[in-house]
Scaffold this active site. Structure first.
Site, PDB file in Angstrom:
ATOM      1  N   HIS A 267      -8.706  -9.250 -25.833  1.00 28.82           N
ATOM      2  CA  HIS A 267      -8.010  -9.767 -24.329  1.00 28.82           C
ATOM      3  C   HIS A 267      -8.704 -10.662 -23.641  1.00 28.82           C
ATOM      4  CE1 HIS A 267      -6.115  -5.876 -25.880  1.00 28.82           C
ATOM      5  NE2 HIS A 267      -5.215  -6.380 -25.583  1.00 28.82           N
TER       6      HIS A 267
ATOM      7  N   LEU B 259      -4.898   3.247 -20.650  1.00 28.56           N
ATOM      8  CA  LEU B 259      -4.933   2.870 -19.224  1.00 28.56           C
ATOM      9  C   LEU B 259      -4.878   4.225 -18.303  1.00 28.56           C
ATOM     10  CD1 LEU B 259      -2.783  -0.208 -19.676  1.00 28.56           C
ATOM     11  CD2 LEU B 259      -5.149  -0.382 -19.281  1.00 28.56           C
TER      12      LEU B 259
ATOM     13  N   ASN C  19      -3.039  -9.375 -10.625  1.00 34.61           N
ATOM     14  CA  ASN C  19      -2.657 -10.553 -11.083  1.00 34.61           C
ATOM     15  C   ASN C  19      -1.176 -10.555 -11.412  1.00 34.61           C
ATOM     16  OD1 ASN C  19      -2.417  -9.005 -13.458  1.00 34.61           O
ATOM     17  ND2 ASN C  19      -4.402  -9.905 -14.423  1.00 34.61           N
TER      18      ASN C  19
ATOM     19  N   HIS D 214      -2.613 -12.717 -21.064  1.00 37.13           N
ATOM     20  CA  HIS D 214      -3.053 -11.133 -21.225  1.00 37.13           C
ATOM     21  C   HIS D 214      -4.064 -10.950 -22.475  1.00 37.13           C
ATOM     22  CE1 HIS D 214      -3.062  -7.067 -21.498  1.00 37.13           C
ATOM     23  NE2 HIS D 214      -2.856  -7.145 -22.703  1.00 37.13           N
TER      24      HIS D 214
ATOM     25  N   GLU E 268      -2.933  18.527 -13.753  1.00 36.60           N
ATOM     26  CA  GLU E 268      -3.654  18.896 -15.077  1.00 36.60           C
ATOM     27  C   GLU E 268      -4.342  17.735 -15.557  1.00 36.60           C
ATOM     28  OE1 GLU E 268      -0.270  19.347 -14.378  1.00 36.60           O
ATOM     29  OE2 GLU E 268      -0.568  21.527 -14.017  1.00 36.60           O
TER      30      GLU E 268
ATOM     31  N   HIS F 111       6.930  27.958 -20.850  1.00 36.61           N
ATOM     32  CA  HIS F 111       5.476  28.460 -20.365  1.00 36.61           C
ATOM     33  C   HIS F 111       4.564  28.953 -21.570  1.00 36.61           C
ATOM     34  CE1 HIS F 111       6.657  27.431 -16.313  1.00 36.61           C
ATOM     35  NE2 HIS F 111       5.589  28.072 -15.879  1.00 36.61           N
TER      36      HIS F 111
ATOM     37  N   ARG G 163      -3.120  36.302 -20.936  1.00 40.01           N
ATOM     38  CA  ARG G 163      -2.667  37.061 -19.815  1.00 40.01           C
ATOM     39  C   ARG G 163      -2.545  38.516 -19.882  1.00 40.01           C
ATOM     40  NH1 ARG G 163       3.023  38.556 -17.584  1.00 40.01           N
ATOM     41  NH2 ARG G 163       2.533  38.924 -15.212  1.00 40.01           N
TER      42      ARG G 163
HETATM   43  C1  LIG Z   1      -1.829   4.421 -21.934  1.00 38.34           C
HETATM   44  C2  LIG Z   1      -1.771   3.067 -22.419  1.00 38.34           C
HETATM   45  N1  LIG Z   1      -0.730   2.541 -22.735  1.00 38.34           N
HETATM   46  C3  LIG Z   1      -0.487   1.150 -23.152  1.00 38.34           C
HETATM   47  C4  LIG Z   1      -1.577   0.490 -23.391  1.00 38.34           C
HETATM   48  C5  LIG Z   1      -1.487  -0.855 -23.928  1.00 38.34           C
HETATM   49  N2  LIG Z   1      -1.692  -1.810 -23.031  1.00 38.34           N
HETATM   50  C6  LIG Z   1      -2.995  -2.311 -22.917  1.00 38.34           C
HETATM   51  S1  LIG Z   1      -3.112  -3.739 -21.780  1.00 38.34           S
HETATM   52  C7  LIG Z   1      -1.588  -3.285 -21.363  1.00 38.34           C
HETATM   53  C8  LIG Z   1      -1.118  -4.235 -20.007  1.00 38.34           C
HETATM   54  C9  LIG Z   1      -1.775  -3.765 -18.939  1.00 38.34           C
HETATM   55  O1  LIG Z   1      -1.612  -4.725 -17.987  1.00 38.34           O
HETATM   56  P1  LIG Z   1      -2.592  -5.077 -16.857  1.00 38.34           P
HETATM   57  O2  LIG Z   1      -3.147  -3.736 -16.348  1.00 38.34           O
HETATM   58  O3  LIG Z   1      -2.053  -5.764 -15.587  1.00 38.34           O
HETATM   59  O4  LIG Z   1      -3.693  -5.835 -17.597  1.00 38.34           O
HETATM   60  P2  LIG Z   1      -3.602  -7.499 -17.724  1.00 38.34           P
HETATM   61  O5  LIG Z   1      -2.380  -7.926 -18.180  1.00 38.34           O
HETATM   62  O6  LIG Z   1      -3.898  -7.954 -16.020  1.00 38.34           O
HETATM   63  O7  LIG Z   1      -4.747  -7.746 -18.251  1.00 38.34           O
HETATM   64  C10 LIG Z   1      -0.970  -2.421 -21.993  1.00 38.34           C
HETATM   65  C11 LIG Z   1       0.425  -1.952 -21.896  1.00 38.34           C
HETATM   66  C12 LIG Z   1      -2.741   1.082 -23.255  1.00 38.34           C
HETATM   67  N3  LIG Z   1      -3.831   0.421 -23.489  1.00 38.34           N
HETATM   68  N4  LIG Z   1      -2.900   2.248 -22.746  1.00 38.34           N
END
Ligand SMILES: Cc1ncc(C[n+]2csc(CCOP(=O)(O)OP(=O)(O)O)c2C)c(N)n1
Length: 672
Positions: free
Chosen positions: A35, A126, A192, A265, A414, A476, A523
């Site tokens: 990236h 993420l 961005n 991206h 959690e 649960h 429990r």
């Molecule tokens: C939990 C999770 N879901 C999906 C992805 C796949 N993914 C990687 S980057 C991205 C887009 C993220 O967008 P942004 O945070 O705006 O990054 P930018 O485009 O600015 O590099 C996705 C969906 C991931 N890495 N983690």
């Protein structure tokens, strides 16, 4: 974007930031994957942060009082690797950059904790990084209060993208950090407006500054390409007692043909475009080339921290020998020497008293003995303190008024709790544990998986571990969760049968340095099954013979947790009919698997009928029933066929056939 204007406004800054951008472009091009856009967009912010604010020493990546830099937007890993190479981290050489994303390289696709010293946490999923950062900041607050500002006084900086802020876990993190007034936490949002599918507003129109402000954060909005604005904003963030979010308006893939587009991206590998971008930047055109003067400037930034660190070491040396040893012990993740004697004393007492208590209560009894001798534990619960039995009287509650408190009310969060605990464990000097109902490990799973992947000893206290919780019903009652957790590599799943096994499980969790532990606790009340005191930690072997057959051994019953009681009762029935029956308690499969074959063979010899009893799904049990010298014609399982139901626990065990009689009948049918 007028790149020329940016170049002329701050030429020195520009060249340093351009080095991050060109290294990123070259590494991604060489790997033909990765990236590029995010590091190119955030290079200015990162340059100012590292040059003007970040307290770090590349020669001492583990220095306890360094600032922590967390790249929550982990796909932009080349931002971190470039910074580490440029400032002189020994693990990230130019060869490592050239080897980006290749087999054996420290420069993995996403930053991985443990690959290179200086990577603070594994990011890529993420939202995890920003949620980890809350734990980093909490650990810092507690340690600053405990050790004083001269020893601990640092900041946690996070770069988070739109994706991090869209993930649910970020809301949990933001809410918790705001309430806790974590003033040493600073999130730099890469604003961005681009994700993979397109512009952010295709999926989200949240007013992010307002969102953070609503949770009690200090918020600023700036041009993320203006070094003066960046510097001023970070300075203001540090001065404010609240956690800070700086919305940095940036252009993804700045200066590239793909700037401001979703294409920016990902991997920008077109050679002509790459060359044109470098020309626009006024950067050297050679592959991985950084002008010598620019590299020297970056190295000078890296070298600056040495003095600050030396001064810190002098201050640390003024602590008494005992205090230094205590500090170093906690940072090494070593349990105090007293721990094993404390656990042994508790076991002995319990084997004598033979209490009939729930293992969640057993866990509390253990924590009452352990917390006073392990000042580094940080406990908590996701709003189930009274049910998880995670709070002990000596801990004190952590909040803005009491920074020495070691217990966190995480709220109903959690996932945020689990990710924050990972942050504490990664920070160092802290041993976090936190509780919820075992069913809600689902909600925490993203972070639990990363505890395992990173190899950090976060401890999960998961109570209400089966249909034994009764009337709350199938929503649960975990049935598949043991299987899911056991399927996760590098995770110790403990399901103790009584207080003795619970204390032993805690001992394993508290002495672990590279494996997370999940304690699955009942429990309902359970009898003490370990009535004969043994100094040795039998749970450390994963499984052991709890009750031997008296006559010829015809059956082996294997069970965990609350079903060990069922197994013992079934043994009584079978023995009464002359069927010699051994009961094997299996509190931790993973530890049993790690024993040598001769031990496993002694516990599970070939020949007898084998029946496993566990109030969960069968998945996984065949390994012990049919593997390990087992025989499918002589193997059976007593457990849950599907989801549970709402009723008193005793009725549920009867209805689902998890009883001594059902077990004995199954054994007899297999013997015939
Ligand atoms: C939990 C999770 N879901 C999906 C992805 C796949 N993914 C990687 S980057 C991205 C887009 C993220 O967008 P942004 O945070 O705006 O990054 P930018 O485009 O600015 O590099 C996705 C969906 C991931 N890495 N983690």
């Amino acid at each position: 974007m007028d790149i020329k204007a940016l170049r002329t406004a701050h030429p020195e800054h520009w060249n340093k930031a351009a080095a991050i951008r060109t290294l990123t472009l070259d590494a991604v091009a060489a790997a033909n994957s990765g990236h590029s856009g995010m590091p190119m967009g955030m290079a200015d912010v990162a340059t100012v942060l590292f040059e003007k604010h970040l307290k770090f020493d590349p020669k001492a990546p583990a220095w306890p009082d360094r600032d922590r830099f967390i790249l929550s937007a982990g796909h932009g890993s080349m931002l971190l690797y470039s910074l580490m190479y440029l400032t002189g981290y020994e693990d990230i050489t130019l060869d490592q950059i050239k080897d980006f994303r290749q087999w054996g390289a420290k420069t993995a696709g996403h930053p991985e904790f443990g690959h290179a010293r200086g990577i603070e946490t594994t990011t890529g999923p993420l939202g995890q990084g920003i949620a980890n950062s809350v734990g980093f900041a909490i650990a810092e607050e507690i340690q600053r209060a405990t050790w004083g500002k001269k020893i601990i006084d640092h900041h946690t900086y996070v770069i988070a993208g739109d994706g991090c802020l869209m993930e649910g876990v970020s809301q949990e993190a933001i809410g918790l950090a705001g309430m806790q007034k974590l003033g040493h936490l600073c999130v730099l949002w890469d604003n961005n407006n681009i994700t993979i599918d397109g512009t952010v507003d295709m999926a989200d129109i949240t007013d992010q500054p307002a969102r953070f402000a609503a949770s009690g954060w200090h918020v600023q909005s700036i041009d993320g390409h203006d070094p003066e604005a960046i510097d001023a904003a970070i300075t203001a963030a540090k001065a404010d007692p609240r956690p800070s979010m700086i919305a940095c308006k940036t252009h993804i893939a700045l200066g590239h043909a793909a700037q401001d587009t979703p294409k920016g991206h990902g991997a920008l590998t077109n050679a002509d475009q790459l060359k044109a971008t470098k020309e626009l930047y006024g950067a050297p055109l050679g592959d991985f080339e950084v002008a010598a003067d620019v590299k020297a400037q970056w190295e000078a930034i890296g070298a600056r921290g040495a003095e600050t660190r030396a001064a810190w070491e002098e201050r640390f040396a003024t602590l008494s020998g005992t205090k230094q040893a205590e500090f170093n012990r906690a940072y090494a993740g070593e349990a105090p020497k007293k721990l094993s004697a404390t656990i042994r004393a508790l076991k002995k007492q319990v084997s004598e008293d033979q209490p009939k208590v729930a293992t969640r209560k057993s866990s509390e009894l253990t924590l009452q003995a352990v917390n006073p001798i392990m000042n580094e534990t940080i406990g908590g619960s996701a709003d189930l303190t009274g049910s998880n039995n995670t709070l002990t009287a000596d801990m004190g509650i952590f909040n803005p008024e009491n920074r020495k408190g070691r217990y966190i009310y995480y709220g109903v969060r959690e996932h945020g709790m689990a990710a924050a605990m990972n942050g504490m464990a990664l920070h160092g000097g802290a041993r976090p544990y936190g509780g919820t109902f075992m069913c809600f490990t689902d909600y925490a799973r993203g972070a639990m998986r990363l505890s395992a992947l990173m190899g950090i000893p976060t401890t999960y206290v998961m109570t209400h571990d089966s249909i034994g919780l009764g009337e709350d019903g199938p929503t649960h009652q975990p049935v598949e969760h043991l299987a899911m957790m056991r399927a996760t590599p590098n995770t110790h799943v403990f399901r103790p049968a009584d207080t003795v096994e619970t204390a032993e499980s805690w001992e394993m969790a508290l002495t672990s340095t590279s494996t997370p532990s999940v304690l699955c606790l009942s429990r309902q009340n359970l009898p003490t099954v370990r009535t004969e005191h043994k100094t040795k930690n039998l749970t450390a072997q994963g499984a052991y013979v709890l009750a031997e057959a008296t006559g010829k051994r015809q059956a082996i019953l294997m069970a965990t947790g609350s079903e060990v009681e069922v197994a013992l009762a079934a043994r009584e029935l079978l023995e009464a009919e002359g069927i010699g029956t051994r009961v094997v308690s299996m509190p931790c499969w993973e530890l049993f698997e790690a024993q040598d074959e001769s031990y496993r063979k002694r516990v599970l010899p070939a020949g007898p009928v084998r029946v496993a009893i566990e109030a969960g799904v069968r998945l996984g049990w065949d390994k012990w029933l049919m593997g390990e010298r087992g025989n499918n014609k002589k193997a059976g399982f007593v457990g849950m066929p599907g989801f549970g139901a709402s009723a008193p626990a005793e009725r549920l065990f009867e209805e689902f056939g998890i009883t001594a009689k059902d077990t004995a009948d199954l054994v007899k049918s297999l013997i015939k």
